[in-house]
Design a protein around this motif. Structure first.
Motif, PDB file in Angstrom:
ATOM      1  N   LEU A   1       0.810  -1.194   0.053  1.00 37.07           N
ATOM      2  CA  LEU A   1       0.054   0.155   0.033  1.00 37.07           C
ATOM      3  C   LEU A   1       0.884   1.285   0.093  1.00 37.07           C
ATOM      4  O   LEU A   1       0.530   2.475  -0.483  1.00 37.07           O
ATOM      5  N   SER A   2       2.154   1.169   0.498  1.00 38.52           N
ATOM      6  CA  SER A   2       2.981   2.315   0.576  1.00 38.52           C
ATOM      7  C   SER A   2       4.383   1.850   0.347  1.00 38.52           C
ATOM      8  O   SER A   2       4.980   1.626   1.596  1.00 38.52           O
ATOM      9  N   TYR A   3       4.667   1.529  -0.694  1.00 44.09           N
ATOM     10  CA  TYR A   3       6.002   0.823  -1.016  1.00 44.09           C
ATOM     11  C   TYR A   3       7.011   1.810  -1.940  1.00 44.09           C
ATOM     12  O   TYR A   3       6.267   2.681  -2.656  1.00 44.09           O
ATOM     13  N   PRO A   4       8.022   1.831  -1.622  1.00 42.81           N
ATOM     14  CA  PRO A   4       9.055   2.946  -2.492  1.00 42.81           C
ATOM     15  C   PRO A   4       9.308   2.494  -3.862  1.00 42.81           C
ATOM     16  O   PRO A   4       9.372   1.465  -4.294  1.00 42.81           O
ATOM     17  N   THR A   5       8.849   3.477  -4.593  1.00 35.62           N
ATOM     18  CA  THR A   5       8.856   3.437  -6.159  1.00 35.62           C
ATOM     19  C   THR A   5       9.907   4.642  -6.523  1.00 35.62           C
ATOM     20  O   THR A   5       9.900   5.567  -6.033  1.00 35.62           O
ATOM     21  N   VAL A   6      10.472   4.345  -7.945  1.00 35.43           N
ATOM     22  CA  VAL A   6      11.208   5.076  -8.547  1.00 35.43           C
ATOM     23  C   VAL A   6      10.593   5.382  -9.849  1.00 35.43           C
ATOM     24  O   VAL A   6      10.566   4.550 -10.820  1.00 35.43           O
ATOM     25  N   ASN A   7      10.197   6.791 -10.313  1.00 33.49           N
ATOM     26  CA  ASN A   7       9.635   6.950 -11.602  1.00 33.49           C
ATOM     27  C   ASN A   7      10.300   8.114 -11.931  1.00 33.49           C
ATOM     28  O   ASN A   7      10.090   9.371 -11.398  1.00 33.49           O
ATOM     29  N   GLU A   8      10.771   8.318 -13.231  1.00 31.14           N
ATOM     30  CA  GLU A   8      11.480   9.297 -13.752  1.00 31.14           C
ATOM     31  C   GLU A   8      12.619  10.030 -12.865  1.00 31.14           C
ATOM     32  O   GLU A   8      12.592  11.125 -12.702  1.00 31.14           O
ATOM     33  N   GLY A   9      13.237   9.166 -12.111  1.00 38.15           N
ATOM     34  CA  GLY A   9      14.204   9.458 -11.163  1.00 38.15           C
ATOM     35  C   GLY A   9      13.724   9.983  -9.782  1.00 38.15           C
ATOM     36  O   GLY A   9      14.529  10.456  -8.778  1.00 38.15           O
ATOM     37  N   ARG A  10      12.360  10.042  -9.637  1.00 37.59           N
ATOM     38  CA  ARG A  10      11.882  10.695  -8.264  1.00 37.59           C
ATOM     39  C   ARG A  10      11.312   9.479  -7.598  1.00 37.59           C
ATOM     40  O   ARG A  10      10.716   8.356  -8.116  1.00 37.59           O
ATOM     41  N   VAL A  11      11.793   9.487  -6.365  1.00 38.98           N
ATOM     42  CA  VAL A  11      11.336   8.406  -5.361  1.00 38.98           C
ATOM     43  C   VAL A  11       9.980   8.869  -4.609  1.00 38.98           C
ATOM     44  O   VAL A  11       9.872   9.752  -4.225  1.00 38.98           O
ATOM     45  N   ALA A  12       9.008   7.902  -4.509  1.00 35.81           N
ATOM     46  CA  ALA A  12       7.904   8.014  -3.851  1.00 35.81           C
ATOM     47  C   ALA A  12       7.397   6.995  -3.399  1.00 35.81           C
ATOM     48  O   ALA A  12       7.890   6.018  -3.456  1.00 35.81           O
ATOM     49  N   TYR A  13       6.437   6.877  -2.205  1.00 36.30           N
ATOM     50  CA  TYR A  13       5.810   5.781  -1.687  1.00 36.30           C
ATOM     51  C   TYR A  13       4.443   5.741  -2.140  1.00 36.30           C
ATOM     52  O   TYR A  13       3.542   6.528  -2.345  1.00 36.30           O
ATOM     53  N   THR A  14       4.254   4.581  -2.972  1.00 43.30           N
ATOM     54  CA  THR A  14       3.084   4.411  -3.910  1.00 43.30           C
ATOM     55  C   THR A  14       2.524   2.863  -3.610  1.00 43.30           C
ATOM     56  O   THR A  14       3.047   1.987  -3.231  1.00 43.30           O
ATOM     57  N   ASP A  15       1.001   2.901  -3.684  1.00 48.95           N
ATOM     58  CA  ASP A  15       0.441   1.370  -3.664  1.00 48.95           C
ATOM     59  C   ASP A  15       0.729   0.789  -4.925  1.00 48.95           C
ATOM     60  O   ASP A  15       0.401   1.159  -6.087  1.00 48.95           O
ATOM     61  N   ILE A  16       1.536  -0.220  -4.957  1.00 52.33           N
ATOM     62  CA  ILE A  16       1.724  -1.321  -5.954  1.00 52.33           C
ATOM     63  C   ILE A  16       1.065  -2.081  -5.858  1.00 52.33           C
ATOM     64  O   ILE A  16       1.360  -3.145  -7.402  1.00 52.33           O
TER      65      ILE A  16
END
Length: 157
Positions: free
Chosen positions: A53-68
């Motif tokens: 539900l809140s996992y570290p993701t990398v998208n276009e060099g930006r790190v966020a916590y996202t529901d994967i």
């Protein structure tokens, strides 16, 4: 992929397609379910995981916590949160790529370089520990992989 459907009397065995709980898995599940499959065939995805539900993701060099869940959960996520670390004890992030316009979701992949191999080593460590001590089987039953096993058996009940 082409699937040929046969009349039920010709299909003696039960078949279960287990797909990743990611964007590609959701798309393929929808496609397979739109086919006229025999009653002996089931199509399921890996289960959602709470820590997804809140996992570290990398998208276009930006790190966020996202529901994967539904975007990037591969089989590795079914062995518990404790396996999702690399050899430096850092959480292995999911790299989001390839936006699916129809599903409005990125496809994710776990780690880069040797990080996925580190996670797989962690999984084998858990499996070997469970084999050594029978009492650890209860710990294995508590992991999301048990939900997957139940999901494989349940569709035909």
């Amino acid at each position: 992929m082409q699937i040929v459907t046969l009349p039920q009397p010709w299909v003696a065995n039960r078949i279960i397609a287990v797909l990743d709980n990611d964007t590609a898995g959701r798309a393929e599940q929808a496609r397979l379910l739109s086919l006229k499959l025999p009653e002996t065939v089931r199509v399921i995805r890996l289960p959602d995981v709470e820590y997804g539900l809140s996992y570290p993701t990398v998208n276009e060099g930006r790190v966020a916590y996202t529901d994967i869940n539904g975007a990037a959960c591969s089989l590795e996520f079914c062995f518990g949160e404790q396996v999702l670390f690399d050899s430096q004890h850092e959480r292995v992030p999911v790299y989001l790529r390839g936006y699916d316009v129809q599903l409005k979701s990125y496809q994710g992949s776990l780690g880069k370089g040797g990080q996925k191999g580190d996670v797989q080593k962690n999984i084998w460590t858990i499996i070997y520990a469970c084999q050594q001590l029978e009492s650890n089987i209860a710990a294995l039953r508590a992991l999301p992989i048990a939900t997957l096993i139940d999901g494989i058996v349940a569709p035909f009940d």
